[in-house]
Design a protein around this motif. Structure first.
Motif, PDB file in Angstrom:
ATOM      1  N   VAL A  18      -1.182  90.722  62.140  1.00 42.98           N
ATOM      2  CA  VAL A  18      -0.418  91.336  63.582  1.00 42.98           C
ATOM      3  C   VAL A  18      -2.075  91.230  64.384  1.00 42.98           C
ATOM      4  CG1 VAL A  18       0.096  94.049  64.402  1.00 42.98           C
ATOM      5  CG2 VAL A  18       0.525  93.343  62.014  1.00 42.98           C
ATOM      6  N   PHE A  19      -3.788  91.191  63.675  1.00 44.67           N
ATOM      7  CA  PHE A  19      -4.072  91.006  64.693  1.00 44.67           C
ATOM      8  C   PHE A  19      -4.487  89.867  65.080  1.00 44.67           C
ATOM      9  CE2 PHE A  19      -6.467  94.582  62.510  1.00 44.67           C
ATOM     10  CZ  PHE A  19      -6.906  95.962  63.270  1.00 44.67           C
ATOM     11  N   ASN A  20      -4.126  88.600  64.968  1.00 45.73           N
ATOM     12  CA  ASN A  20      -3.967  87.404  64.521  1.00 45.73           C
ATOM     13  C   ASN A  20      -2.590  86.837  65.822  1.00 45.73           C
ATOM     14  OD1 ASN A  20      -5.282  84.772  64.844  1.00 45.73           O
ATOM     15  ND2 ASN A  20      -3.747  84.257  64.588  1.00 45.73           N
ATOM     16  N   GLN A  21      -1.061  87.380  66.180  1.00 41.93           N
ATOM     17  CA  GLN A  21      -0.668  87.792  67.226  1.00 41.93           C
ATOM     18  C   GLN A  21      -1.091  88.748  68.216  1.00 41.93           C
ATOM     19  OE1 GLN A  21       3.328  87.330  65.489  1.00 41.93           O
ATOM     20  NE2 GLN A  21       2.154  87.160  63.122  1.00 41.93           N
ATOM     21  N   LYS A  22      -1.689  89.535  68.188  1.00 46.95           N
ATOM     22  CA  LYS A  22      -1.580  90.970  68.933  1.00 46.95           C
ATOM     23  C   LYS A  22      -3.465  90.371  69.842  1.00 46.95           C
ATOM     24  CE  LYS A  22       3.133  93.492  68.877  1.00 46.95           C
ATOM     25  NZ  LYS A  22       3.124  95.070  68.975  1.00 46.95           N
ATOM     26  N   GLU A  91      -0.520  70.021  63.067  1.00 46.10           N
ATOM     27  CA  GLU A  91       0.406  69.121  64.026  1.00 46.10           C
ATOM     28  C   GLU A  91       2.050  69.728  64.175  1.00 46.10           C
ATOM     29  OE1 GLU A  91       2.988  64.714  63.014  1.00 46.10           O
ATOM     30  OE2 GLU A  91       1.374  65.706  61.506  1.00 46.10           O
ATOM     31  N   ASN A  92       2.289  71.227  63.324  1.00 47.36           N
ATOM     32  CA  ASN A  92       3.268  71.690  63.594  1.00 47.36           C
ATOM     33  C   ASN A  92       3.318  73.316  63.599  1.00 47.36           C
ATOM     34  OD1 ASN A  92       5.639  69.731  62.962  1.00 47.36           O
ATOM     35  ND2 ASN A  92       4.949  70.051  61.408  1.00 47.36           N
ATOM     36  N   ILE A  93       1.796  73.179  64.739  1.00 44.68           N
ATOM     37  CA  ILE A  93       1.364  74.845  65.197  1.00 44.68           C
ATOM     38  C   ILE A  93       2.644  75.627  65.576  1.00 44.68           C
ATOM     39  CG2 ILE A  93       0.923  74.338  67.570  1.00 44.68           C
ATOM     40  CD1 ILE A  93      -1.483  76.316  64.789  1.00 44.68           C
ATOM     41  N   ILE A  94       3.567  75.260  65.745  1.00 47.21           N
ATOM     42  CA  ILE A  94       4.208  76.706  66.612  1.00 47.21           C
ATOM     43  C   ILE A  94       5.516  76.988  65.408  1.00 47.21           C
ATOM     44  CG2 ILE A  94       6.383  76.620  67.843  1.00 47.21           C
ATOM     45  CD1 ILE A  94       3.937  77.033  69.025  1.00 47.21           C
ATOM     46  N   LYS A 100      -0.164  83.189  61.286  1.00 47.44           N
ATOM     47  CA  LYS A 100       0.948  83.403  62.214  1.00 47.44           C
ATOM     48  C   LYS A 100      -0.103  83.817  63.592  1.00 47.44           C
ATOM     49  CE  LYS A 100       4.972  85.286  59.628  1.00 47.44           C
ATOM     50  NZ  LYS A 100       5.443  86.283  59.609  1.00 47.44           N
ATOM     51  N   GLY A 101       0.603  83.399  64.727  1.00 47.67           N
ATOM     52  CA  GLY A 101      -0.251  84.068  65.547  1.00 47.67           C
ATOM     53  C   GLY A 101      -0.769  82.327  65.813  1.00 47.67           C
ATOM     54  N   GLY A 102      -1.383  81.392  65.533  1.00 42.29           N
ATOM     55  CA  GLY A 102      -2.332  80.289  65.988  1.00 42.29           C
ATOM     56  C   GLY A 102      -3.590  80.273  65.380  1.00 42.29           C
ATOM     57  N   CYS A 103      -4.885  80.053  65.954  1.00 45.22           N
ATOM     58  CA  CYS A 103      -5.686  80.142  65.525  1.00 45.22           C
ATOM     59  C   CYS A 103      -6.705  81.247  65.987  1.00 45.22           C
ATOM     60  CB  CYS A 103      -6.596  78.600  66.392  1.00 45.22           C
ATOM     61  SG  CYS A 103      -8.396  78.600  65.288  1.00 45.22           S
ATOM     62  N   PRO A 104      -6.676  81.774  64.218  1.00 46.84           N
ATOM     63  CA  PRO A 104      -7.656  82.662  64.575  1.00 46.84           C
ATOM     64  C   PRO A 104      -8.958  82.891  65.236  1.00 46.84           C
ATOM     65  CG  PRO A 104      -7.506  81.887  61.929  1.00 46.84           C
ATOM     66  CD  PRO A 104      -7.051  81.000  62.892  1.00 46.84           C
ATOM     67  N   LYS A 172       0.974  76.953  72.089  1.00 49.28           N
ATOM     68  CA  LYS A 172       1.452  78.392  71.703  1.00 49.28           C
ATOM     69  C   LYS A 172       2.143  78.849  73.098  1.00 49.28           C
ATOM     70  CE  LYS A 172      -0.266  81.435  69.860  1.00 49.28           C
ATOM     71  NZ  LYS A 172       0.880  81.431  69.476  1.00 49.28           N
ATOM     72  N   LEU A 173       1.857  77.819  74.094  1.00 48.42           N
ATOM     73  CA  LEU A 173       1.911  78.931  75.673  1.00 48.42           C
ATOM     74  C   LEU A 173       3.098  78.243  75.825  1.00 48.42           C
ATOM     75  CD1 LEU A 173       1.248  79.898  78.734  1.00 48.42           C
ATOM     76  CD2 LEU A 173       0.456  78.059  78.808  1.00 48.42           C
ATOM     77  N   TYR A 174       3.635  76.734  76.066  1.00 46.72           N
ATOM     78  CA  TYR A 174       4.915  75.907  76.134  1.00 46.72           C
ATOM     79  C   TYR A 174       5.449  76.477  74.681  1.00 46.72           C
ATOM     80  CZ  TYR A 174       2.409  74.951  80.332  1.00 46.72           C
ATOM     81  OH  TYR A 174       2.517  75.196  81.968  1.00 46.72           O
ATOM     82  N   GLN A 175       5.105  77.011  73.725  1.00 48.54           N
ATOM     83  CA  GLN A 175       5.681  76.835  73.153  1.00 48.54           C
ATOM     84  C   GLN A 175       7.339  75.603  72.113  1.00 48.54           C
ATOM     85  OE1 GLN A 175       6.603  79.817  70.475  1.00 48.54           O
ATOM     86  NE2 GLN A 175       5.022  79.939  71.159  1.00 48.54           N
TER      87      GLN A 175
END
Length: 197
Positions: A18-22, A91-94, A100-104, A172-175
């Protein structure tokens, strides 16, 4: 592990995503309650406040990433192969991120830059560990005569990190994983060029 400790750890694990995504400011107590299935009292029975939980969640996220790095380089004999394995984690970050949410580190660094000195310090410490890992791997490769001794270790570790974090942001921006795949391709070529012939 006692029941109370187990519950506390479960809260941390579930709150981490949750924190890493929001983000810290974007995460409400309701979000944490929804993720954990606990009421306010059940959460604050284990944590003094939201910041304490956010810090524990960030530390857990870094622990997960550290374990991911260790697993990636396991069995890789040469420093070149280890460096390539470390960047390939993203490599498959999306489609398949380590968290979840990418690089903390990136997420926390951007959000806490001027607003939360405690989380900012944690992000700095985590980034230093990552940079040190890259630098130590290169130094090991130079000592073993696998990597050319002319490599500027600090400069390249900064370049590698900046490229990966920039590619995380774009992906992440362009998914799409395409930005990350391009970044890894160019970094891999650079790393291969360090190889002692």
């Amino acid at each position: 592990m006692r029941k109370g400790e187990k519950t506390k750890q479960q809260i941390i694990v579930l709150a981490t995503d949750v924190f890493n995504q929001k983000g810290y400011f974007g995460t409400s107590l309701t979000d944490i309650m929804n993720a954990t299935g606990l009421k306010k009292g059940g959460i604050y029975n284990h944590f003094e406040n939201k910041e304490e939980l956010a810090i524990a969640s960030f530390d857990y996220a870094i622990e997960v990433m550290t374990n991911t790095y260790a697993k990636a380089i396991e069995g890789k004999k040469s420093a070149i192969d280890q460096l390539i394995a470390l960047i390939s984690i993203y490599e498959n970050i999306i489609d398949n991120p380590p968290i979840k949410g990418g690089c903390p580190i990136l997420n926390t660094a951007v959000e806490s830059d001027d607003t939360n000195p405690v989380l900012r310090k944690r992000a700095q410490e985590a980034m230093q560990k990552w940079l040190k890992l890259i630098q130590l791997t290169i130094r090991k490769g130079i000592r073993r005569n696998e990597i050319q001794p002319t490599v500027d270790i600090e400069s390249f570790s900064t370049f590698l990190t900046s490229t990966i974090e920039g590619a995380v942001m774009l992906s992440k921006l362009y998914q799409t994983n395409s930005y990350m795949k391009q970044a890894i391709k160019h970094l891999t070529e650079s790393i291969e060029n360090f190889r002692v012939e």
